[in-house]
Design an enzyme around this catalytic site. Structure first.
Site, PDB file in Angstrom:
ATOM      1  N   LYS A 194     -20.416  10.913 -18.471  1.00  9.61           N
ATOM      2  CA  LYS A 194     -19.623   9.789 -18.276  1.00  9.61           C
ATOM      3  C   LYS A 194     -19.714   8.882 -19.187  1.00  9.61           C
ATOM      4  O   LYS A 194     -19.780   7.589 -18.617  1.00  9.61           O
ATOM      5  CB  LYS A 194     -19.389   9.574 -16.860  1.00  9.61           C
ATOM      6  N   ASP A 226     -14.521  14.057 -15.966  1.00 10.44           N
ATOM      7  CA  ASP A 226     -13.116  14.151 -15.317  1.00 10.44           C
ATOM      8  C   ASP A 226     -12.341  15.284 -16.122  1.00 10.44           C
ATOM      9  O   ASP A 226     -11.641  16.056 -15.620  1.00 10.44           O
ATOM     10  CB  ASP A 226     -12.312  12.772 -15.187  1.00 10.44           C
ATOM     11  N   ASP A 250     -23.370  19.500  -9.497  1.00 11.66           N
ATOM     12  CA  ASP A 250     -23.021  19.966  -8.246  1.00 11.66           C
ATOM     13  C   ASP A 250     -21.404  20.217  -8.208  1.00 11.66           C
ATOM     14  O   ASP A 250     -21.212  21.269  -7.554  1.00 11.66           O
ATOM     15  CB  ASP A 250     -23.374  18.715  -6.942  1.00 11.66           C
ATOM     16  N   ASP A 254     -19.282  24.138  -8.261  1.00 10.22           N
ATOM     17  CA  ASP A 254     -18.346  24.616  -7.328  1.00 10.22           C
ATOM     18  C   ASP A 254     -16.829  24.895  -7.763  1.00 10.22           C
ATOM     19  O   ASP A 254     -16.338  25.886  -7.314  1.00 10.22           O
ATOM     20  CB  ASP A 254     -18.086  23.623  -5.945  1.00 10.22           C
TER      21      ASP A 254
HETATM   22  C1  IPM Z   1     -25.760  22.665  -3.631  1.00 14.93           C
HETATM   23  C2  IPM Z   1     -25.597  22.095  -2.280  1.00 14.93           C
HETATM   24  C3  IPM Z   1     -26.486  21.072  -2.110  1.00 14.93           C
HETATM   25  C4  IPM Z   1     -26.782  19.854  -3.249  1.00 14.93           C
HETATM   26  C5  IPM Z   1     -26.809  20.402  -0.932  1.00 14.93           C
HETATM   27  C6  IPM Z   1     -26.506  21.351   0.312  1.00 14.93           C
HETATM   28  C7  IPM Z   1     -27.975  19.511  -0.684  1.00 14.93           C
HETATM   29  O1  IPM Z   1     -24.007  21.684  -2.494  1.00 14.93           O
HETATM   30  O2  IPM Z   1     -26.852  23.328  -3.813  1.00 14.93           O
HETATM   31  O3  IPM Z   1     -24.995  22.755  -4.583  1.00 14.93           O
HETATM   32  O4  IPM Z   1     -25.739  18.985  -3.136  1.00 14.93           O
HETATM   33  O5  IPM Z   1     -27.538  20.126  -4.303  1.00 14.93           O
HETATM   34 MG    MG Z   2     -23.216  22.133  -4.204  1.00 20.74          MG
END
Ligand code: IPM
Ligand code: MG
Length: 361
Positions: A194, A226, A250, A254
């Protein structure tokens, strides 16, 4: 000669014990085929450790991990521990083991398997063929930066503080892992930051750009986080390897995971400069289905494959596991999270059983 490995198992909470049970059976079978012998030792982490010892990461667990060749973790967390203060929550155990073992590099592959294309919420033509590796920095950035805490100001009002900080050395070492990883894949690296707002990101971009001179064969690009989030769902096939800091990684991992249809399929590897690596599914402990034989064990099994590939340097054994997983999917077996019409719905145990049958076939 039989190669021996000492593996620490951290089953943790929720579906953890069920899925790690499948993975250890698979490892034992693969071991027989490839002349590898695994000595498994279990240790406590997360909620299970809180209940037994009062803390989410007992010193004995770190010690056991340090004395092993690799660590296989399942998942941590559950509703019953959600109200504890943050340093006593299961998540603190996970952050503690990452820091304690110096696991600064987190590799999170998001591979869209052809058998599961239709399990994605995105259109087939968008996701089919996408294959992304997110390299996330894991022991620095805003997760660990000082100062942190909730402080009282002069007026008595509370102020919450976290600090996003990276040193040149931290950026360079994760950058190297990312360039090396990209080199073994499609030789394209996208660094995400960023830098239009954050000074820490300006340093990040400067260091990664400087490092790229040593990797002329890898094509480097930069995106703001973003925009990267948007591009990941708009046209994921533009990405090969992504490198980014702890918090952005993180979030982006996802998003990348969801392209594949189920987070229940994705493994990860966390590696340090030396010592044992830690291998765990990207998904969590799924307390809503724990103990019901409904969990998908495949991310855990694929984490065992990553352990063989990146932790123990046994690529042939890793290939064998990955091939068996594909065969199980080809044969139409599905757990609930990846179920689609015409497929055979199985539970965690049965998925493990068909997987074991696939070896040698
Ligand atoms: C991940 C999870 C962890 C993180 C949490 C559970 C601490 O979301 O491994 O991605 O934020 O790193
Ligand atoms: Mg995570």
């Amino acid at each position: 000669m039989t190669q021996q490995y000492r593996i620490t198992l951290l089953p943790g909470d929720g579906i953890g014990p069920e899925i790690i049970g499948v993975a250890t059976e698979v490892l034992s079978l693969v071991g027989k085929q490839f002349d590898l012998q695994f000595e498994f030792q279990e240790a406590l982490i997360g909620g299970a450790a809180i209940d037994a010892t009062g803390v989410p990461l007992p010193e004995a667990t770190l010690e056991t991990c340090r004395n092993s060749d690799a660590v296989l973790l399942a998942a941590i967390g559950g509703y019953q521990w959600d109200t504890l203060p943050s340093h006593l929550r299961p998540e603190a155990g996970l952050l503690g083991i990452r820091a304690g073992l110096g696991l600064f590099a987190n590799l999170r592959p998001a591979t869209i398997l052809p058998q599961l294309v239709d399990a994605s919420t995105l259109k087939r033509e968008i996701v089919a063929g996408a294959d992304i590796m997110v390299v996330r920095e894991l022991t620095g950035g805003i997760y660990f930066g000082q100062p942190k805490g909730v402080f009282e100001t002069e007026t008595g009002a509370k102020r919450g503080v976290n600090t996003m900080a990276y040193t040149e050395a931290e950026i360079e070492r994760i950058g190297r892992v990312a360039f090396e990883t990209a080199r073994k894949r499609g030789s394209k690296l996208c660094s995400v930051d960023k830098a239009n707002v954050l000074e820490v990101s300006q340093l990040w971009r400067e260091c990664i750009t400087k490092l790229s001179a040593e990797y002329p064969d890898v094509e480097l690009s930069h995106l703001y986080v973003d925009n990267a989030a948007m591009q990941l769902v708009r046209w994921p096939k533009q990405f090969d390897t992504i490198v980014t800091g702890n918090l952005f990684g993180d979030i982006l991992s996802d998003i990348a995971a969801m392209l594949t249809g189920s987070i229940g399929m994705l493994p990860s590897a966390s590696l340090g400069a030396s010592g044992p690596g830690l291998f765990e599914p990207v998904h969590g402990s799924a307390p809503d289905i724990a103990g019901q034989d409904k969990a998908n064990p495949l991310a855990q099994v694929l984490s065992a494959a990553m352990m063989l590939r990146y932790g123990l340097n046994q690529p042939a054994a890793a290939d064998a596991i990955e091939t068996a997983v594909e065969k199980v999917l080809d044969a139409g077996y599905r757990t609930g999270d990846i179920m689609s019409e015409g497929m055979k719905l199985v539970g965690c145990r049965a998925m493990g059983d068909v997987l074991l049958e696939m070896f040698g076939k």
